[in-house]
Design an enzyme around this catalytic site. Structure first.
Site, PDB file in Angstrom:
ATOM      1  N   ARG A  81      -3.606   9.557  16.662  1.00 40.45           N
ATOM      2  CA  ARG A  81      -2.792   8.771  17.387  1.00 40.45           C
ATOM      3  C   ARG A  81      -2.257   9.267  18.626  1.00 40.45           C
ATOM      4  O   ARG A  81      -2.156   8.379  19.534  1.00 40.45           O
ATOM      5  CB  ARG A  81      -1.462   8.481  16.511  1.00 40.45           C
ATOM      6  CG  ARG A  81      -0.583   7.339  16.996  1.00 40.45           C
ATOM      7  CD  ARG A  81       0.364   6.899  15.893  1.00 40.45           C
ATOM      8  NE  ARG A  81       1.260   7.795  15.790  1.00 40.45           N
ATOM      9  CZ  ARG A  81       2.330   7.333  14.980  1.00 40.45           C
ATOM     10  NH1 ARG A  81       2.459   6.405  14.567  1.00 40.45           N
ATOM     11  NH2 ARG A  81       3.226   8.177  14.758  1.00 40.45           N
ATOM     12  N   GLU A 131       0.838  -1.339  -0.085  1.00 39.93           N
ATOM     13  CA  GLU A 131      -0.010  -0.092   0.169  1.00 39.93           C
ATOM     14  C   GLU A 131       1.115   1.234   0.110  1.00 39.93           C
ATOM     15  O   GLU A 131       2.015   1.306   0.685  1.00 39.93           O
ATOM     16  CB  GLU A 131      -0.835   0.087   1.413  1.00 39.93           C
ATOM     17  CG  GLU A 131      -1.645  -1.344   1.349  1.00 39.93           C
ATOM     18  CD  GLU A 131      -2.012  -1.355   2.763  1.00 39.93           C
ATOM     19  OE1 GLU A 131      -2.083  -0.391   3.633  1.00 39.93           O
ATOM     20  OE2 GLU A 131      -2.909  -2.430   3.135  1.00 39.93           O
ATOM     21  N   LYS A 137       2.202   4.681   1.460  1.00 37.59           N
ATOM     22  CA  LYS A 137       2.371   5.245   2.632  1.00 37.59           C
ATOM     23  C   LYS A 137       1.892   6.645   2.458  1.00 37.59           C
ATOM     24  O   LYS A 137       2.622   7.502   2.181  1.00 37.59           O
ATOM     25  CB  LYS A 137       3.739   4.892   3.186  1.00 37.59           C
ATOM     26  CG  LYS A 137       3.770   5.448   4.876  1.00 37.59           C
ATOM     27  CD  LYS A 137       5.049   4.863   5.461  1.00 37.59           C
ATOM     28  CE  LYS A 137       4.981   5.130   6.785  1.00 37.59           C
ATOM     29  NZ  LYS A 137       4.800   6.632   7.241  1.00 37.59           N
TER      30      LYS A 137
HETATM   31  S1  IVH Z   1      -0.524   0.612   8.861  1.00 31.92           S
HETATM   32  C1  IVH Z   1       0.590  -1.392  13.101  1.00 31.92           C
HETATM   33  N1  IVH Z   1      -0.688   1.558   6.504  1.00 31.92           N
HETATM   34  O1  IVH Z   1       2.467   5.486   8.663  1.00 31.92           O
HETATM   35  C2  IVH Z   1       0.693  -0.576  11.904  1.00 31.92           C
HETATM   36  N2  IVH Z   1       0.193   2.981   8.109  1.00 31.92           N
HETATM   37  O2  IVH Z   1       4.944   4.870  10.434  1.00 31.92           O
HETATM   38  C3  IVH Z   1      -0.154   0.533  11.550  1.00 31.92           C
HETATM   39  N3  IVH Z   1       0.697   5.306   7.213  1.00 31.92           N
HETATM   40  O3  IVH Z   1       1.135   5.809  11.918  1.00 31.92           O
HETATM   41  C4  IVH Z   1      -0.040   1.435  10.345  1.00 31.92           C
HETATM   42  N4  IVH Z   1      -0.128   4.656   5.059  1.00 31.92           N
HETATM   43  O4  IVH Z   1       0.081   7.180  10.160  1.00 31.92           O
HETATM   44  C5  IVH Z   1      -0.239   1.714   7.942  1.00 31.92           C
HETATM   45  N5  IVH Z   1      -1.162   1.964   4.134  1.00 31.92           N
HETATM   46  C6  IVH Z   1      -0.507   2.533   5.564  1.00 31.92           C
HETATM   47  C7  IVH Z   1      -0.253   3.615   5.924  1.00 31.92           C
HETATM   48  C8  IVH Z   1       0.315   3.973   7.083  1.00 31.92           C
HETATM   49  C9  IVH Z   1       0.338   5.636   5.900  1.00 31.92           C
HETATM   50  C10 IVH Z   1       1.396   5.886   8.308  1.00 31.92           C
HETATM   51  C11 IVH Z   1       0.368   5.866   9.818  1.00 31.92           C
HETATM   52  C12 IVH Z   1       1.248   5.254  10.578  1.00 31.92           C
HETATM   53  C13 IVH Z   1       2.715   5.668  10.197  1.00 31.92           C
HETATM   54  C14 IVH Z   1       3.600   4.402  10.569  1.00 31.92           C
END
Ligand code: IVH
Length: 714
Positions: free
Chosen positions: A153, A130, A132
């Protein structure tokens, strides 16, 4: 050896004492960055520089595990919440992701998973890959299918309750769609602002003298941190769902299945998400997304790989604050090298000076960069401290070869100077002490709130400074002010240079003076274009009070504030009288102004400064002789809908949505964007969807357009 020097030693070469000092320094530095990032929405270093600090901290800790501090950044995610909003404890903590930079890191990540799960060679692992999104993570809690809480958060364990603001985002359903909705669902994802919306917002902020945001992420954060949800509603925010917290039942057993469920429940998910089955596919995905990055209208800073099977995710679990089953594969910061050819100083409407480096054009991440802001004098001198992205101690000179980086993907910045390539005769840059305009008025450094010398330089010419005058004329003629077609920025510059328009009133006397000026003889003009221009000017002799107030260009008075003032005072005379009294420091009038909804100290001080200045009073006096300012109806207090909140949804047939809202507001009602328990009426036309459903569910009175018209009596 001093800790300052230790910062350059490789983690493995540090002595124990040095490592201890380094960990202390890094903890302090990272905590300060976290505070600026999470609480003040104002980071001062690039993500890459920040990541480098965290990586160094992790590397030293790996080598000296006995020295890990209780307050180590590796034990925390982000900063503690800022305090303006109610706190919310997350039922399931909101964690962070480990980072991969090199391909080898991805290979290691997968090998670790295989080892942990004891998978044999033949067993394939699927990953949900995905983008980011570089926004703010948000946890949305639904009970019985209804949105009950939205929380940021924060520090991962406890965030801020921003429910009212989140409800204004159209991508966030107030009610989950579908039949078998689990009783408790926490949907997590990213709130973001598009790059185009961010640039447009900054333009508006600039025009009103409001806060300028460094990148879309900060503007999204700033927009969410509003105490007044109507401000958030006016900011275009989006939301992508990608994760979950507490779920009373799981609607799917894979990450990709969950993403499908988010979609069927009414969420947007990122369309670039892809299921990948090998390391090669992951790397190819990373490359493809990096290539697409510049074209996307939202910022991303990497991609995320997540083990698709949720049973495997559960077995893999977490290491400290990051899951073993996911990793963020970051993009390298986009950098390029070029030469500084000159420094251009521009003067804004409020007299603030901005130095811009003129560069040999260079491509950085898909765009050509020719000029880049140097922020202020200290930045050029390299004494901005660690508060700026420029490497500390570097000054920038004309002729220097510099390294440009596109921070947050949008704004290019100088991050370093290649000292080896500095021409021998390059001299330190001297920031001007006189305004670049022909008046050469003095330039002074602004004072900060605490009375210290600030970084921003300002021209003292005020109303005499031609640059400030031009900038104000541009605002005056702009679409949201007088909206004079044919008087764009270029024309204003020309007319000003020629001395035909020196202040707003001159615009309206231009047609009469044209007998002498003979604009039709000017290059690019003819009889028709001149006639059109003069007609456009005539048409604007009548103007609404709110536009007029906005067009004055009073600092901190943007459109929303101008409208609040117009509603508060109703007529130009009332506002003008109040302005003059406030300008003289009249306490009673200040208190009256303060009582107007949305008006506070900053605005009142700006109005006082404006009317306290005789030059401005002259401009206003001459201008008001030329135009007719229409009254704004004060919201009525004695109507059937006074004090009520109404939501319009679906198509209206007898008037536009904006007219309906304006009418409701004139009659003392509040027009809201979403339905809640506090809504009194929902006016539903054909095609009404979720808002109508919300109204029925909450037992809010629903009216047809005709019933509404009857109620308001027209
Ligand atoms: S999953 C336990 N998926 O990246 C995992 N995070 O450094 C939870 N973020 O706090 C996060 N796109 O703000 C996930 N496709 C995505 C994401 C994503 C952006 C951000 C999110 C998170 C940070 C982690």
């Amino acid at each position: 050896m001093a800790s300052h020097d230790a910062s350059k030693i490789k983690p493995t070469d540090l002595s124990e004492a040095q490592a201890k000092a380094e960990l202390k320094r890094l903890a302090g530095e990272i905590a300060a960055h976290d505070k600026r990032y999470y609480q003040q929405d104002a980071p001062t270093v690039t993500d890459a520089a920040y990541d480098a600090l965290r990586q160094r901290n992790a590397a030293i800790e790996a080598h000296f595990p006995a020295l890990i501090r209780a307050d180590s950044p590796s034990r925390r995610v982000g900063a503690t919440p800022a305090g303006k909003f109610k706190k919310v404890r997350h039922a399931v903590p909101m964690l962070s992701l480990d980072n991969a930079f090199a391909e080898q890191d991805v290979v290691d990540f997968i090998a670790r998973i295989r080892r942990f799960l004891k998978l044999d060679e033949k067993e394939k692992i699927s990953f949900s890959a995905e983008p980011k999104i570089d926004g703010l993570s948000m946890s949305l809690r639904y009970e019985g299918g209804e949105l009950v809480t939205a929380a940021t958060r924060g520090d991962g364990a406890e965030g801020e309750d921003v429910t009212a603001n989140i409800r204004t985002i159209k991508d966030v359903p107030h009610k989950l769609k579908g039949r078998n909705v689990p009783p408790v669902c926490e949907v997590r994802g990213e709130v973001y602002m598009t790059k185009s919306a961010f640039l447009a917002l900054n333009e508006r902020q600039k025009a009103s003298g409001g806060q300028i945001f460094a990148n879309p992420r900060n503007s999204a954060a700033g927009s969410l941190r509003q105490k007044d949800p109507t401000i958030t509603a006016s900011r275009p925010l989006g939301f992508f769902a990608y994760s979950w917290g507490e779920m009373s039942e799981m609607p799917a057993d894979t990450q990709s299945g969950m993403i499908k469920w988010f979609e069927s429940s009414g969420f947007k998910t990122n369309p670039l998400t892809k299921l990948c089955r090998s390391t090669e596919e992951l790397i190819a995905f990373h490359r493809k997304i990096e290539e697409a990055r510049a074209e996307l209208d939202y910022d991303i800073d990497g991609v995320v790989y997540k083990v698709d099977r949720i049973d495997w995710q559960e077995r893999l679990g977490f290491v400290s604050r990051t899951p073993r089953w996911a990793i963020a594969h970051k993009f390298p910061a986009e950098r390029a090298t070029t030469v500084v050819r000159g420094v251009l100083i521009t003067v804004g409407r409020t007299g603030a000076l901005t130095p811009t480096a003129q560069l040999d054009p260079v491509g950085v991440g898909g765009v050509i960069v020719q000029n880049v802001t140097l922020h202020n004098e200290d930045y050029i001198k390299g004494i901005g401290g660690d508060s700026e992205p420029l490497r500390e101690g570097r000054d920038i000179r004309i002729g220097d070869t510099v390294i440009i980086q596109r921070a947050g993907d949008v704004i290019p910045q100088v991050v370093d100077v290649v000292i080896d390539k500095r021409p021998r005769d390059a001299k330190p840059y001297h920031f001007p002490t006189k305004c670049p305009c022909y008046l050469h008025t003095d330039i002074v450094r602004e004072e900060t709130a605490t009375g210290e010398e600030g970084a921003r330089a300002r021209c003292t010419g005020e109303f005499a400074c031609p640059f400030q005058k031009i900038e104000h004329l541009k605002l005056f003629c702009s679409r949201r002010a007088f909206d004079i077609e044919g008087l764009g920025e270029k024309q204003i510059e020309l007319f000003f240079e020629k001395g035909w328009i020196k202040e707003p009133a001159d615009i309206f006397t231009l047609p009469e003076r044209n007998k002498k000026i003979k604009l039709e003889q000017e290059e690019g003009y003819g009889e028709t274009s001149v006639r059109n221009l003069f007609e456009a000017i005539e048409q604007r002799r009548k103007i609404s009070l709110d536009r007029f107030i906005y067009a004055l260009g009073i600092r901190h008075v943007g459109e929303t504030t101008a409208l609040a003032l117009a509603r508060g005072y109703g007529s130009w005379k009332a506002f003008h009288d109040a302005g003059l009294k406030v300008g003289k420091g009249d306490e009673e009038t200040i208190a009256e102004m303060d009582a107007i909804d949305q008006i506070g100290d900053t605005v009142i001080q700006a109005i006082a400064a404006y009317f306290g200045e005789s030059h401005n009073r002259g401009i206003v006096e001459r201008l008001t002789k030329e135009v007719k300012i229409l009254d704004t109806e004060k919201p009525k207090k004695d109507t059937a809908i006074a004090g009520k909140t109404v939501v319009f949804t679906g198509a209206l047939e007898k008037m536009t949505r904006d007219e309906a809202k304006a009418q409701a507001e004139r009659m003392g009602a509040k027009a809201a964007g979403s339905v809640s328990k506090k809504t009194d009426y929902v006016v539903a036309g054909p095609g009404a969807g979720s808002k109508l459903a919300d109204a029925k569910k909450l037992g809010v009175k629903v009216l047809t357009e005709d019933e509404w018209l009857k109620l308001v009596g027209g």
